[in-house]
Design a protein around this motif. Structure first.
Motif, PDB file in Angstrom:
ATOM      1  N   VAL A 234       4.749  -2.841 -11.625  1.00  0.00           N
ATOM      2  CA  VAL A 234       3.702  -3.039 -10.621  1.00  0.00           C
ATOM      3  C   VAL A 234       2.329  -2.656 -11.181  1.00  0.00           C
ATOM      4  CG1 VAL A 234       2.984  -2.453  -8.256  1.00  0.00           C
ATOM      5  CG2 VAL A 234       5.399  -2.466  -8.829  1.00  0.00           C
ATOM      6  N   THR A 235       2.331  -1.945 -12.295  1.00  0.00           N
ATOM      7  CA  THR A 235       1.110  -1.307 -12.784  1.00  0.00           C
ATOM      8  C   THR A 235       0.505  -2.061 -13.962  1.00  0.00           C
ATOM      9  OG1 THR A 235       2.139   0.805 -12.165  1.00  0.00           O
ATOM     10  CG2 THR A 235       0.123   0.907 -13.477  1.00  0.00           C
ATOM     11  N   SER A 236      -0.539  -2.815 -13.685  1.00  0.00           N
ATOM     12  CA  SER A 236      -1.266  -3.502 -14.758  1.00  0.00           C
ATOM     13  C   SER A 236      -2.271  -2.550 -15.383  1.00  0.00           C
ATOM     14  CB  SER A 236      -2.007  -4.723 -14.198  1.00  0.00           C
ATOM     15  OG  SER A 236      -1.111  -5.627 -13.606  1.00  0.00           O
ATOM     16  N   LYS A 237      -2.385  -2.604 -16.711  1.00  0.00           N
ATOM     17  CA  LYS A 237      -3.310  -1.726 -17.419  1.00  0.00           C
ATOM     18  C   LYS A 237      -4.740  -1.969 -16.925  1.00  0.00           C
ATOM     19  CE  LYS A 237      -4.633  -0.203 -22.055  1.00  0.00           C
ATOM     20  NZ  LYS A 237      -4.436  -0.394 -23.518  1.00  0.00           N
ATOM     21  N   GLY A 238      -5.396  -0.896 -16.511  1.00  0.00           N
ATOM     22  CA  GLY A 238      -6.773  -0.990 -16.056  1.00  0.00           C
ATOM     23  C   GLY A 238      -6.937  -1.569 -14.669  1.00  0.00           C
ATOM     24  N   GLY A 239      -5.816  -1.775 -13.939  1.00  0.00           N
ATOM     25  CA  GLY A 239      -5.880  -2.381 -12.617  1.00  0.00           C
ATOM     26  C   GLY A 239      -5.966  -1.371 -11.486  1.00  0.00           C
ATOM     27  N   THR A 240      -5.855  -1.885 -10.279  1.00  0.00           N
ATOM     28  CA  THR A 240      -5.997  -1.043  -9.079  1.00  0.00           C
ATOM     29  C   THR A 240      -4.861  -0.033  -8.950  1.00  0.00           C
ATOM     30  OG1 THR A 240      -4.859  -2.736  -7.769  1.00  0.00           O
ATOM     31  CG2 THR A 240      -7.273  -2.816  -7.824  1.00  0.00           C
ATOM     32  N   THR A 241      -3.628  -0.481  -9.242  1.00  0.00           N
ATOM     33  CA  THR A 241      -2.489   0.433  -9.146  1.00  0.00           C
ATOM     34  C   THR A 241      -2.622   1.561 -10.158  1.00  0.00           C
ATOM     35  OG1 THR A 241      -1.107  -1.433  -8.474  1.00  0.00           O
ATOM     36  CG2 THR A 241       0.031   0.571  -9.154  1.00  0.00           C
ATOM     37  N   ALA A 242      -3.041   1.220 -11.356  1.00  0.00           N
ATOM     38  CA  ALA A 242      -3.227   2.236 -12.395  1.00  0.00           C
ATOM     39  C   ALA A 242      -4.263   3.268 -11.971  1.00  0.00           C
ATOM     40  CB  ALA A 242      -3.638   1.572 -13.709  1.00  0.00           C
ATOM     41  N   ALA A 243      -5.314   2.821 -11.287  1.00  0.00           N
ATOM     42  CA  ALA A 243      -6.348   3.751 -10.826  1.00  0.00           C
ATOM     43  C   ALA A 243      -5.789   4.733  -9.811  1.00  0.00           C
ATOM     44  CB  ALA A 243      -7.517   2.966 -10.223  1.00  0.00           C
ATOM     45  N   ALA A 244      -4.940   4.225  -8.902  1.00  0.00           N
ATOM     46  CA  ALA A 244      -4.335   5.107  -7.899  1.00  0.00           C
ATOM     47  C   ALA A 244      -3.362   6.087  -8.544  1.00  0.00           C
ATOM     48  CB  ALA A 244      -3.621   4.266  -6.841  1.00  0.00           C
ATOM     49  N   LEU A 245      -2.515   5.584  -9.450  1.00  0.00           N
ATOM     50  CA  LEU A 245      -1.530   6.454 -10.095  1.00  0.00           C
ATOM     51  C   LEU A 245      -2.194   7.515 -10.960  1.00  0.00           C
ATOM     52  CD1 LEU A 245       1.270   3.921 -11.140  1.00  0.00           C
ATOM     53  CD2 LEU A 245       1.161   5.376  -9.113  1.00  0.00           C
ATOM     54  N   ALA A 246      -3.363   7.198 -11.510  1.00  0.00           N
ATOM     55  CA  ALA A 246      -4.083   8.185 -12.321  1.00  0.00           C
ATOM     56  C   ALA A 246      -4.441   9.412 -11.491  1.00  0.00           C
ATOM     57  CB  ALA A 246      -5.339   7.553 -12.916  1.00  0.00           C
ATOM     58  N   ILE A 247      -4.803   9.192 -10.241  1.00  0.00           N
ATOM     59  CA  ILE A 247      -5.115  10.326  -9.349  1.00  0.00           C
ATOM     60  C   ILE A 247      -3.867  11.150  -9.072  1.00  0.00           C
ATOM     61  CG2 ILE A 247      -5.957  10.978  -7.063  1.00  0.00           C
ATOM     62  CD1 ILE A 247      -8.115   9.907  -8.961  1.00  0.00           C
ATOM     63  N   PHE A 248      -2.751  10.480  -8.788  1.00  0.00           N
ATOM     64  CA  PHE A 248      -1.504  11.214  -8.559  1.00  0.00           C
ATOM     65  C   PHE A 248      -1.151  12.057  -9.778  1.00  0.00           C
ATOM     66  CE2 PHE A 248      -0.246   7.607  -5.534  1.00  0.00           C
ATOM     67  CZ  PHE A 248      -0.575   8.344  -4.402  1.00  0.00           C
ATOM     68  N   ASN A 249      -1.319  11.491 -10.959  1.00  0.00           N
ATOM     69  CA  ASN A 249      -1.006  12.229 -12.181  1.00  0.00           C
ATOM     70  C   ASN A 249      -1.954  13.412 -12.389  1.00  0.00           C
ATOM     71  OD1 ASN A 249       1.163  10.583 -12.853  1.00  0.00           O
ATOM     72  ND2 ASN A 249      -0.119   9.123 -13.975  1.00  0.00           N
TER      73      ASN A 249
END
Length: 275
Positions: A234-249
């Motif tokens: 679901v996670t494209s590099k540099g995409g919206t999902t990646a931005a959200a997951l970065a916060i969780f991490n």
């Protein structure tokens, strides 16, 4: 599924989930008895053709004597009193199933000395919608017929698994018994975030609940894929999902989840000593 006469002591949510699940599977209502002091609950069961008994020490004893299976569906803090009131019953040939959280096999045997066949179960509330997950434990000398009956009983309201070591029941509590609340908390937080983005409550809830349902279904229907692979897909590099997951991490979500589940286990271990 085998048919045996079952007496439920306690008619709360979990008992209702199991009983109504059994009825959906075609289990005969006449083979089920519910003992509870709450007349409104008894009326609900009676409307389904189930035998009901208003709980007293004598009435509970009578109902249990007539049954092949006793299912203890009461809160842990009252289980000792309930079992004491049943001490006059000979449990030698009966199967006893307990869904009381944190009550060990040793404690159950102490409370019901004549009981030779005891199964300990940790169900969860999605059983109310026939999507439960129940962990079961029994001594190795439990007859296979009774083991299969206990499994079929809980399978009427969802999935089941057995653990070989009773200590693993604490992990079952963390992994399924308590975990629906973890998901509800996460979904609640998502809904609140969407409300702050000016979506209406109905739309926000629909987005959250359908996404959660779809994600869970993808896990179920793709057993060959790890959950981490599904996340990565679901996670494209540099995409919206990646931005959200970065916060969780950044906020150490995985560490927080592990700490929460360990806290659940520790509390389960404490409860085992309390009651």
């Amino acid at each position: 599924m085998q048919t045996k006469s079952i007496c439920f002591i306690g008619g709360g949510n979990m008992a209702q989930a199991i009983i109504f699940g059994l009825l959906k599977q075609g289990y005969p209502a006449a083979q089920i008895t519910v003992c509870d002091p709450n007349t409104d609950k008894l009326t609900l069961f009676a409307q389904k053709g189930i035998q009901v008994v208003e709980s007293t020490e004598i009435s509970n004893q009578t109902a249990v004597r007539k049954s092949e299976v006793l299912l203890l569906a009461v809160k842990p803090q009252v289980l000792a009193d309930v079992c004491h009131s049943l001490s006059a019953v000979n449990f030698t040939p009966k199967l006893v199933i307990s869904i009381a959280a944190g009550i060990s096999q040793a404690r159950l045997s102490q409370l019901l000395p004549s009981a030779q066949h005891i199964v300990r179960v940790m169900p969860n509330t999605p059983a109310l919608v026939s999507e439960g997950m129940s962990g079961l434990f029994a001594p190795t000398n439990l007859p296979i017929e009774l083991k299969n009956f206990a499994q079929d009983l809980l399978a009427a309201v969802g999935k089941t698994c057995w653990v070989a070591d009773e200590d693993q029941m604490h992990a079952i509590t963390a992994g399924s018994g308590s975990s629906p609340a973890y998901f509800f908390l996460f979904m609640e937080a998502m809904q609140k975030a969407l409300l702050a983005m000016n979506l209406d409550e109905t739309t926000a809830r629909l987005l959250v609940q359908q996404s959660a349902l779809g994600a869970a279904k993808m896990v179920v229907e793709n057993p060959e894929l790890t959950i981490s692979t599904l996340r990565e897909n679901v996670t494209s590099k540099g995409g919206t999902t990646a931005a959200a997951l970065a916060i969780f991490n950044q906020q150490n979500l995985q560490q927080t989840v592990q700490q929460a589940m360990h806290a659940c286990v520790e509390r389960s271990q404490q409860m085992e000593k309390l009651f």
